[in-house]
Design an enzyme around this catalytic site. Sequence first.
Site, PDB file in Angstrom:
ATOM      1  N   HIS A   1       0.851  -1.281  -0.076  1.00  0.00           N
ATOM      2  CA  HIS A   1      -0.086   0.046  -0.038  1.00  0.00           C
ATOM      3  C   HIS A   1       0.901   1.192   0.212  1.00  0.00           C
ATOM      4  CE1 HIS A   1      -3.303   2.750   0.529  1.00  0.00           C
ATOM      5  NE2 HIS A   1      -4.123   1.778   0.650  1.00  0.00           N
TER       6      HIS A   1
ATOM      7  N   ASP B   1      -8.004  -5.259  -0.030  1.00  0.00           N
ATOM      8  CA  ASP B   1      -8.381  -6.312  -1.136  1.00  0.00           C
ATOM      9  C   ASP B   1      -8.269  -7.923  -0.971  1.00  0.00           C
ATOM     10  OD1 ASP B   1      -9.774  -4.289  -2.874  1.00  0.00           O
ATOM     11  OD2 ASP B   1      -7.686  -3.615  -3.323  1.00  0.00           O
TER      12      ASP B   1
HETATM   13  N1  ACO Z   1       3.757  -7.490  -4.646  1.00  0.00           N
HETATM   14  C1  ACO Z   1       5.365  -7.694  -5.007  1.00  0.00           C
HETATM   15  N2  ACO Z   1       5.956  -6.506  -4.807  1.00  0.00           N
HETATM   16  C2  ACO Z   1       5.384  -5.413  -4.517  1.00  0.00           C
HETATM   17  C3  ACO Z   1       4.085  -5.462  -4.166  1.00  0.00           C
HETATM   18  C4  ACO Z   1       3.312  -6.362  -4.622  1.00  0.00           C
HETATM   19  N3  ACO Z   1       1.982  -6.558  -4.128  1.00  0.00           N
HETATM   20  N4  ACO Z   1       3.653  -4.083  -4.045  1.00  0.00           N
HETATM   21  C5  ACO Z   1       4.745  -3.270  -3.926  1.00  0.00           C
HETATM   22  N5  ACO Z   1       5.927  -4.269  -4.280  1.00  0.00           N
HETATM   23  C6  ACO Z   1       7.286  -3.822  -4.490  1.00  0.00           C
HETATM   24  C7  ACO Z   1       7.425  -2.903  -5.955  1.00  0.00           C
HETATM   25  O1  ACO Z   1       7.596  -4.018  -6.938  1.00  0.00           O
HETATM   26  C8  ACO Z   1       8.545  -2.150  -5.330  1.00  0.00           C
HETATM   27  O2  ACO Z   1       9.750  -2.967  -5.351  1.00  0.00           O
HETATM   28  P1  ACO Z   1      11.238  -2.205  -6.105  1.00  0.00           P
HETATM   29  O3  ACO Z   1      11.487  -0.968  -5.198  1.00  0.00           O
HETATM   30  O4  ACO Z   1      12.022  -3.220  -5.718  1.00  0.00           O
HETATM   31  O5  ACO Z   1      11.038  -2.009  -7.389  1.00  0.00           O
HETATM   32  C9  ACO Z   1       8.293  -1.547  -4.093  1.00  0.00           C
HETATM   33  O6  ACO Z   1       7.399  -2.709  -3.475  1.00  0.00           O
HETATM   34  C10 ACO Z   1       7.307  -0.441  -4.118  1.00  0.00           C
HETATM   35  O7  ACO Z   1       6.185  -0.610  -5.038  1.00  0.00           O
HETATM   36  P2  ACO Z   1       5.408   0.490  -5.740  1.00  0.00           P
HETATM   37  O8  ACO Z   1       4.465  -0.293  -6.706  1.00  0.00           O
HETATM   38  O9  ACO Z   1       6.418   1.641  -6.219  1.00  0.00           O
HETATM   39  O10 ACO Z   1       4.707   1.129  -4.432  1.00  0.00           O
HETATM   40  P3  ACO Z   1       3.526   2.098  -4.714  1.00  0.00           P
HETATM   41  O11 ACO Z   1       3.307   2.780  -3.520  1.00  0.00           O
HETATM   42  O12 ACO Z   1       3.642   3.062  -5.837  1.00  0.00           O
HETATM   43  O13 ACO Z   1       2.045   1.079  -4.950  1.00  0.00           O
HETATM   44  C11 ACO Z   1       0.431  -0.431  -4.762  1.00  0.00           C
HETATM   45  C12 ACO Z   1       1.072   0.542  -4.027  1.00  0.00           C
HETATM   46  C13 ACO Z   1       0.071   0.201  -6.201  1.00  0.00           C
HETATM   47  C14 ACO Z   1      -0.790  -0.760  -3.670  1.00  0.00           C
HETATM   48  C15 ACO Z   1       1.725  -1.471  -4.981  1.00  0.00           C
HETATM   49  O14 ACO Z   1       1.848  -2.007  -3.602  1.00  0.00           O
HETATM   50  C16 ACO Z   1       0.819  -2.682  -5.636  1.00  0.00           C
HETATM   51  O15 ACO Z   1       0.909  -2.622  -6.758  1.00  0.00           O
HETATM   52  N6  ACO Z   1      -0.028  -3.856  -5.114  1.00  0.00           N
HETATM   53  C17 ACO Z   1      -0.837  -4.636  -5.621  1.00  0.00           C
HETATM   54  C18 ACO Z   1      -1.834  -4.336  -6.090  1.00  0.00           C
HETATM   55  C19 ACO Z   1      -3.062  -3.958  -4.973  1.00  0.00           C
HETATM   56  O16 ACO Z   1      -3.039  -4.835  -4.053  1.00  0.00           O
HETATM   57  N7  ACO Z   1      -3.652  -2.899  -5.155  1.00  0.00           N
HETATM   58  C20 ACO Z   1      -4.681  -2.571  -4.150  1.00  0.00           C
HETATM   59  C21 ACO Z   1      -4.379  -1.475  -3.264  1.00  0.00           C
HETATM   60  S1  ACO Z   1      -5.428  -1.194  -2.062  1.00  0.00           S
HETATM   61  C22 ACO Z   1      -6.655  -0.213  -2.834  1.00  0.00           C
HETATM   62  O17 ACO Z   1      -6.289   0.387  -3.645  1.00  0.00           O
HETATM   63  C23 ACO Z   1      -7.917  -0.350  -2.401  1.00  0.00           C
END
Ligand code: ACO
Length: 370
Positions: free
Chosen positions: A256, A307
């Site tokens: 998140h 989620d």
């Molecule tokens: N699985 C694996 N790795 C992850 C995940 C995940 N679910 N989430 C983040 N990471 C990793 C990324 O790959 C990244 O790694 P890196 O620095 O080595 O490249 C690091 O953690 C940071 O991730 P970002 O995507 O830059 O974080 P951001 O704050 O932009 O994204 C988000 C947040 C979109 C929720 C992300 O965690 C994600 O894509 N999660 C999966 C989708 C999801 O569950 N979305 C629902 C969110 S809750 C809602 O909206 C209701």
Amino acid sequence: MTATKGLEGIVAAQSSISSIIDGILTYRGINIDDLAEHASFEEVAYLLWYGKLPNRAELADLQQNLDTYAVIPSEVIEGIKLYPKDTNSMAALRTAVSSLALYDTSSNEMSQSANILKAIKLQAQLPTIVAAFARIREGKEPIAPKQGVSIAHNFLYMLTGEEPADVAVKALDQALVLHADHELNASTFAARVTVATLSDIYSGVTSAIGALKGPLHGGANEAVMVMLEEIGSKENVNAYIEKALANKVKIMGFGHRVYKNGDPRAKHLQKMSLELGKLTGNMELYEMSVQIEDLVTGQKGLKPNVDFYSASVYTALQIPRDLFTPIFAISRVSGWSAHILEQYENNRLIRPRAEYVGPVGATYVGIDER
Ligand code: ACO
């Protein structure tokens, strides 16, 4: 000018609707844990719109309005009948909500009282649209909303035509409470950007539905279920997750932007998932989910978000997978509309800048010389 990718850490608005401070989520200052435990979704929607919990008379008044407006225009139903049967459920919801404006003569009225009434209308109408779409695509007639029951009760009733079990109504109601608002999330921001041009509430909610649809936001609950189905059974969890993590594939339902120590809503959904698993005698999805959580948290330090466990909760309620995100919208329209009302109250156009990284001093070349 230097861009901040994803606007991370940027404070883009003042709001008194919900707050996330030290990992604690509140609606109008009330801890989400208390609301999840004690409040109905209707009370929460009222709280978001009016800034205070309703007394009995105010709640009865809201219920009456929700009953009145849950019936959607027949033209919208006829429109849904024209959608392709296999269309994306969020695309269908986005289109149907947009079309509601065509049949509301007050759609462009901008007074506070007109807008709050439209917020209530939208809240009443979204469940009817989602249930009608779900039935129409199966060749069934939509079921008219029931009067005097909660939104959770009505939605389950309109979906199946049967009286839902109390436990199912309670679980869905609590899930709706937990999804109702979440500060300046992507879909709420989209709604506020849209109405900050002084466009109407239907345009704002339509924008928000489009933003919620994506798997990085609300679409993740459906994506979690796709993953659980792909994994199939507990024996396959380790291999699937190890491979996904090794290949840097994002695990849906984890991580998140604003919570690094866990999403406070997830524990409620996990508890619900466990209780429904016990009740239905099918613990497989819950146990798989716990196994996935152990691996992802253990190896990546990522915690489940709202989620993750909602996928097994909705599946236990026998809700089709592609209605998970529309259910999110049924709840979040309360928050979107509260934010829209707040934006109108103290509006200024939202128009940030971009850091230009393209070519400089390029010259026009005539079409014959290219
Ligand atoms: N699985 C694996 N790795 C992850 C995940 C995940 N679910 N989430 C983040 N990471 C990793 C990324 O790959 C990244 O790694 P890196 O620095 O080595 O490249 C690091 O953690 C940071 O991730 P970002 O995507 O830059 O974080 P951001 O704050 O932009 O994204 C988000 C947040 C979109 C929720 C992300 O965690 C994600 O894509 N999660 C999966 C989708 C999801 O569950 N979305 C629902 C969110 S809750 C809602 O909206 C209701």
